[in-house]
Design a protein around this motif. Sequence first.
Motif, PDB file in Angstrom:
ATOM      1  N   ARG B 409       0.828  -1.199   0.000  1.00 15.50           N
ATOM      2  CA  ARG B 409       0.000   0.000   0.000  1.00 15.50           C
ATOM      3  C   ARG B 409       0.864   1.252   0.000  1.00 15.50           C
ATOM      4  NH1 ARG B 409      -5.619  -0.293   1.364  1.00 15.50           N
ATOM      5  NH2 ARG B 409      -5.462   1.963   1.312  1.00 15.50           N
ATOM      6  N   ALA B 410       1.916   1.235   0.818  1.00 16.08           N
ATOM      7  CA  ALA B 410       2.801   2.402   0.900  1.00 16.08           C
ATOM      8  C   ALA B 410       3.541   2.605  -0.418  1.00 16.08           C
ATOM      9  CB  ALA B 410       3.790   2.235   2.042  1.00 16.08           C
ATOM     10  N   ALA B 411       3.934   1.489  -1.044  1.00 15.04           N
ATOM     11  CA  ALA B 411       4.702   1.582  -2.290  1.00 15.04           C
ATOM     12  C   ALA B 411       3.840   2.142  -3.417  1.00 15.04           C
ATOM     13  CB  ALA B 411       5.252   0.209  -2.663  1.00 15.04           C
ATOM     14  N   LYS B 412       2.566   1.768  -3.400  1.00 12.77           N
ATOM     15  CA  LYS B 412       1.728   2.054  -4.564  1.00 12.77           C
ATOM     16  C   LYS B 412       0.886   3.315  -4.437  1.00 12.77           C
ATOM     17  CE  LYS B 412       1.396  -2.399  -6.708  1.00 12.77           C
ATOM     18  NZ  LYS B 412       0.735  -3.696  -6.710  1.00 12.77           N
ATOM     19  N   ILE B 413       1.194   4.161  -3.461  1.00  5.53           N
ATOM     20  CA  ILE B 413       0.352   5.340  -3.301  1.00  5.53           C
ATOM     21  C   ILE B 413       0.460   6.239  -4.533  1.00  5.53           C
ATOM     22  CG2 ILE B 413       0.464   5.445  -0.793  1.00  5.53           C
ATOM     23  CD1 ILE B 413       2.446   7.801  -1.240  1.00  5.53           C
ATOM     24  N   ASP B 414      -0.614   6.994  -4.764  1.00  5.24           N
ATOM     25  CA  ASP B 414      -0.628   7.991  -5.830  1.00  5.24           C
ATOM     26  C   ASP B 414      -0.056   9.275  -5.220  1.00  5.24           C
ATOM     27  OD1 ASP B 414      -1.303  10.088  -7.480  1.00  5.24           O
ATOM     28  OD2 ASP B 414      -3.208   9.178  -8.106  1.00  5.24           O
ATOM     29  N   ILE B 415       1.141   9.635  -5.669  1.00  7.15           N
ATOM     30  CA  ILE B 415       1.839  10.747  -5.015  1.00  7.15           C
ATOM     31  C   ILE B 415       1.005  12.029  -5.084  1.00  7.15           C
ATOM     32  CG2 ILE B 415       4.016  12.003  -4.826  1.00  7.15           C
ATOM     33  CD1 ILE B 415       5.283   9.889  -6.587  1.00  7.15           C
ATOM     34  N   ALA B 416       0.534  12.342  -6.285  1.00  7.05           N
ATOM     35  CA  ALA B 416      -0.221  13.586  -6.461  1.00  7.05           C
ATOM     36  C   ALA B 416      -1.414  13.612  -5.521  1.00  7.05           C
ATOM     37  CB  ALA B 416      -0.677  13.718  -7.902  1.00  7.05           C
ATOM     38  N   GLU B 417      -2.077  12.463  -5.424  1.00  8.99           N
ATOM     39  CA  GLU B 417      -3.261  12.360  -4.568  1.00  8.99           C
ATOM     40  C   GLU B 417      -2.892  12.593  -3.101  1.00  8.99           C
ATOM     41  OE1 GLU B 417      -7.123  12.372  -4.615  1.00  8.99           O
ATOM     42  OE2 GLU B 417      -5.936  11.969  -6.434  1.00  8.99           O
ATOM     43  N   SER B 418      -1.798  11.979  -2.673  1.00 10.12           N
ATOM     44  CA  SER B 418      -1.430  12.068  -1.258  1.00 10.12           C
ATOM     45  C   SER B 418      -0.933  13.465  -0.894  1.00 10.12           C
ATOM     46  CB  SER B 418      -0.345  11.040  -0.940  1.00 10.12           C
ATOM     47  OG  SER B 418       0.872  11.424  -1.540  1.00 10.12           O
ATOM     48  N   MET B 419      -0.498  14.246  -1.899  1.00 11.12           N
ATOM     49  CA  MET B 419       0.009  15.582  -1.617  1.00 11.12           C
ATOM     50  C   MET B 419      -1.086  16.646  -1.667  1.00 11.12           C
ATOM     51  SD  MET B 419       3.000  14.825  -0.925  1.00 11.12           S
ATOM     52  CE  MET B 419       3.336  16.506  -0.495  1.00 11.12           C
ATOM     53  N   LYS B 420      -2.285  16.222  -2.026  1.00 13.08           N
ATOM     54  CA  LYS B 420      -3.380  17.204  -2.116  1.00 13.08           C
ATOM     55  C   LYS B 420      -3.587  17.884  -0.779  1.00 13.08           C
ATOM     56  CE  LYS B 420      -6.459  16.311  -5.879  1.00 13.08           C
ATOM     57  NZ  LYS B 420      -7.452  15.343  -6.318  1.00 13.08           N
TER      58      LYS B 420
END
Lengths: 233, 423
Positions: B409-420
């Motif tokens: 789960r940690a590896a596959k996060i959507d970076i853009a999404e998590s930085m919102k």
Amino acid sequence: MSESNTPAVRTEGIWKVFQQEAEEIQAVRDVSLTVERGEFTAIAGPSGSGKTTLLNLIGGLTRPTRGRVWVAGQEVSEMSNQQLAQLRLDQVGFVFQAFNLLPVLTAMENAEFPMLLQGVAADERAARIDELFKRTGMSGLEDRRPGKLSGGQQQRVAVVRAVASRPALVLADEPTANLDSATSEALLDVMLELNRDLGVTFVFATHDARVMGRSRRLVQMVDGRIDSDETRA
Amino acid sequence: MHARTIVVLAMRNLRRQMRRTMLTAAVMVIGGALLIFAFALSDGTHEQWIDSGIRTSTGHVTIEQPEFRTSRRIENRLATDLRRKTEHALASPEIAGQVVAVSSRLSISALASSAAGARPAQILAVDPVAEARFSTLDDQLVEGRYLEPDDRLAAYIGVGLASSLELRLGSRLVVQAEDTEHEIAAQLLRVVGIFRNGVPEVDQAVVHIPLQTAGEWLGSHHDVTNVGVVLTGSTAVAAVTAHLERALVDPIARGDARVMGWREANPALAAAIAIDSFGNYLMFGILFIIIAFGIVNTILMSVLHRHREFGVLQALGLTPGQTGTIVLVEGLTLTAVSGFIGVSLGLLATWYFFGDGLDMSALMGEDMTFSGVVIDPVMVPQFRLVRIAQILTFILCIGAVASIYPALRAAKIDIAESMKFER
Ligand SMILES: Nc1ncnc2c1ncn2[C@@H]1O[C@H](COP(=O)(O)OP(=O)(O)OP(=O)(O)O)[C@@H](O)[C@H]1O
Ligand SMILES: [Mg+2]
């Protein structure tokens, strides 16, 4: 290809389309933009106009639906996730609106983190951090954890971190949005100084009139498109 | 370089989330301690069963003529020179540390009779000194004494046989059996001692007599039907069996001898232990699935709470793999450290509170027996290095398995999404 005569970033007809249920959201439409090294560029526009999405595309955080992106001469669209990570590490510095720092690391450790990943030698890391902490007025706060720093101080550490790894460009998404006006002004001064003295390339997304006013180049976005692009003398 | 950075981050994260870390650790500690406690007791109990079972039968290891076990006939015996050769091999310094007792005996079916009637009997002709060290029967004396080296015509019988033949100390009985010449031979014996074992079949039938008496009665001289060996524990069986098979390679090849471990010689006992162990494994399997889910949950929660941090890390240039590795290192460190503490605590507590045995007699009736085993109401735990290593490995595996999904789960996060940034 990544020599310093290539533009910091170049996009060619990029689109980003989000599929949300039945709806198709065109966040970025056909944007072609070139940012030369040493520029200080603000991207402005109303909320939802696609500023953040454009920065994410430029920084290799998101892949374009269509079109091509070159960062420091390297074409991004074909890259694997590993290559993208390497590109971000070496060529792109990020400053986000807030919560940029890793809470478990001190200011110093946060700032040197990308250099650690790059394998920069310890004395070189220390020298760069020392200089940048001085320039940003952060000297003496090296060992504080982010929780013990003010919002403005945290943003300065984020700026130091973004600059210290010597990237081709620094992308900052509304870096002053969470700061009061005096603090915003001071952070802006720091970045302008880094741009002027060290030639660091900055690209901002911003609502902040002060940031727009002090940027040499101002790109206006409306509905995912570039509406205007002016460079002042 | 990256490795060190990743480990430092993982350790700091564990420290920052102290409460969650302690909670997960507590679960692992309890699980580890419980496993050690339960396995030490069950290993100890099984060892007691084995000891009890093999001492009233043929030992941890027995050397016999291959057909004797099925025929039970005196002609399928070990000749005196083979018996000596076997005893010599067992005296070898190579295995001396593992051998507790050796008894060479002649076992025959006979008919025992007195004025009150006749009963089938299982005669065990023994060397009294060697057998006293081997068997537990001599300690289960209720009247009289066990056989002594100078005894002739003496019999040591169980309470069951004593009551059916109405025998008392000093009473005479006659035993009849087929001798080496295939003739029925009778022998007069005098009761010198009476024992009470608890296993009805033993108390009804087993009669110990001096080997010398049997040799003269049946014409078998110093021949025996088996050489039984008691070892320091069931874990020594493989080594001793291998040693004997090497020493007796010729007679084994000729078909004159066979070396058997207790599992083969006491299949019912082996099966009972296997069934009991299976029950234990099943219970711990279920217990640990529950614990594993708990750990997956806490690690996953911590990953979900740190979505933004993982986004920052990947924006800075960490690859998805490195991001996942941080979570894996966190999970593995947590389970390794707490598993180690749990196992240590389990060992300590089991040893401290139950080292001398856990008395279950309140829960057990008298004389619980099965397949020749008298169940001792005092369970004495046993600590095996192999078992401890197994449990530690098991705990580590659970940690690894429980960390894989959160790490992905940690590896596959959507970076853009998590930085919102939510305003
Ligand atoms: N992951 C996503 N899924 C669906 N739609 C999205 C996603 N990310 C952005 N959008 C949409 O794309 C458009 C552009 O969003 P973006 O965040 O780039 O705007 P912005 O100019 O940065 O706005 P703001 O000034 O509020 O930060 C918006 O309509 C937004 O709702
Ligand atoms: Mg935005």
